[in-house]
Motif scaffolding. Structure first.
Motif, PDB file in Angstrom:
ATOM      1  N   LYS A  85      61.790 -69.801  -7.995  1.00  0.00           N
ATOM      2  CA  LYS A  85      62.489 -70.155  -6.770  1.00  0.00           C
ATOM      3  C   LYS A  85      63.028 -71.560  -6.929  1.00  0.00           C
ATOM      4  O   LYS A  85      62.409 -72.397  -7.592  1.00  0.00           O
ATOM      5  CB  LYS A  85      61.558 -70.104  -5.553  1.00  0.00           C
ATOM      6  N   LYS A 123      64.047 -62.587  -9.263  1.00  0.00           N
ATOM      7  CA  LYS A 123      62.976 -61.581  -9.230  1.00  0.00           C
ATOM      8  C   LYS A 123      63.056 -60.669 -10.442  1.00  0.00           C
ATOM      9  O   LYS A 123      64.086 -60.540 -11.078  1.00  0.00           O
ATOM     10  CB  LYS A 123      63.073 -60.752  -7.949  1.00  0.00           C
ATOM     11  N   THR A 176      58.570 -62.195  -7.835  1.00  0.00           N
ATOM     12  CA  THR A 176      59.403 -63.381  -7.934  1.00  0.00           C
ATOM     13  C   THR A 176      59.024 -64.176  -9.176  1.00  0.00           C
ATOM     14  O   THR A 176      57.856 -64.520  -9.363  1.00  0.00           O
ATOM     15  CB  THR A 176      59.244 -64.263  -6.677  1.00  0.00           C
ATOM     16  N   SER A 214      66.185 -67.299  -5.371  1.00  0.00           N
ATOM     17  CA  SER A 214      65.006 -66.635  -5.914  1.00  0.00           C
ATOM     18  C   SER A 214      65.436 -65.691  -7.029  1.00  0.00           C
ATOM     19  O   SER A 214      66.414 -64.965  -6.899  1.00  0.00           O
ATOM     20  CB  SER A 214      64.320 -65.853  -4.794  1.00  0.00           C
ATOM     21  N   TYR A 216      68.192 -66.389  -1.147  1.00  0.00           N
ATOM     22  CA  TYR A 216      67.086 -65.757  -0.437  1.00  0.00           C
ATOM     23  C   TYR A 216      67.001 -66.249   1.001  1.00  0.00           C
ATOM     24  O   TYR A 216      66.587 -65.553   1.903  1.00  0.00           O
ATOM     25  CB  TYR A 216      65.813 -66.064  -1.218  1.00  0.00           C
ATOM     26  N   ASP A 217      67.390 -67.518   1.224  1.00  0.00           N
ATOM     27  CA  ASP A 217      67.342 -68.104   2.559  1.00  0.00           C
ATOM     28  C   ASP A 217      68.275 -69.301   2.615  1.00  0.00           C
ATOM     29  O   ASP A 217      68.700 -69.815   1.574  1.00  0.00           O
ATOM     30  CB  ASP A 217      65.910 -68.529   2.904  1.00  0.00           C
TER      31      ASP A 217
END
Length: 172
Positions: A133, A124, A130, A122, A105-106
């Motif tokens: 995480k 989902k 979500t 993440s 996700y990042d």
């Protein structure tokens, strides 16, 4: 200093000691073997080698001169990484034993060394909600393939309560 990639997208790239903007950051390409930055891809389909980047200060990247913007195919180190391995955002994250942990996700970068230090994975449901995480250290990564990021089995136990995760917590 740690910065999340999603906070860096669109960051101006300026000529040192001038207010002239020569581009914006679009992508940071990481060496899948050691987490080091290979290239910064910018607007105008250009690339910058990490050695040509000045320090990240006051919300901008600086470069010595405009000539450091080159075509991506001119950057030899970039060409050694298959295109399917370049983009980490959205890749599946799985454990060595095959358990799916979600998608990347990042990405968190150490802005002093320009190296990848963490992934935010993440999981989902129905694209919108979500479930879980996880913040995973680069040291937890076993391999980055064209399809997925493979992490240690112990990462399956690492979870962050979704309601408690905020960017400020993830920065710690």
């Amino acid at each position: 200093m740690k910065k999340w990639f999603t906070d860096l997208i669109g960051t101006p790239i300026i000529l040192r000691r001038t207010p002239f903007k020569i581009g914006r950051l679009l992508e940071m390409v990481v060496n899948p073997d050691d987490g080091s930055l290979v290239a910064v891809l910018t607007t105008g389909r250009k690339a910058i080698a990490p050695i040509d980047l000045g320090p990240f200060e006051r919300g901008v990247f600086t470069v010595r001169e405009a000539d450091v913007l080159i075509k991506p195919d001119e950057l030899v180190r970039l060409e050694t990484i298959p295109k399917a391995k370049r983009r980490l955002l959205g890749k599946h994250v799985i454990t060595k034993s095959g358990q799916r942990l979600g998608r990347v996700y990042d990405l968190a970068f150490d802005m002093d060394t320009f190296s990848l230090i963490q992934l935010l994975a993440s999981r989902k449901i129905l694209i919108f909600w979500t479930l879980q995480k996880r913040i995973l250290s680069f040291q937890d990564i076993i391999e980055i393939t064209e399809e997925a990021v493979v992490v240690k089995d112990s990462c399956a136990a690492q979870r962050i309560r979704v309601k408690k995760l905020a960017k400020s917590e993830a920065q710690a």
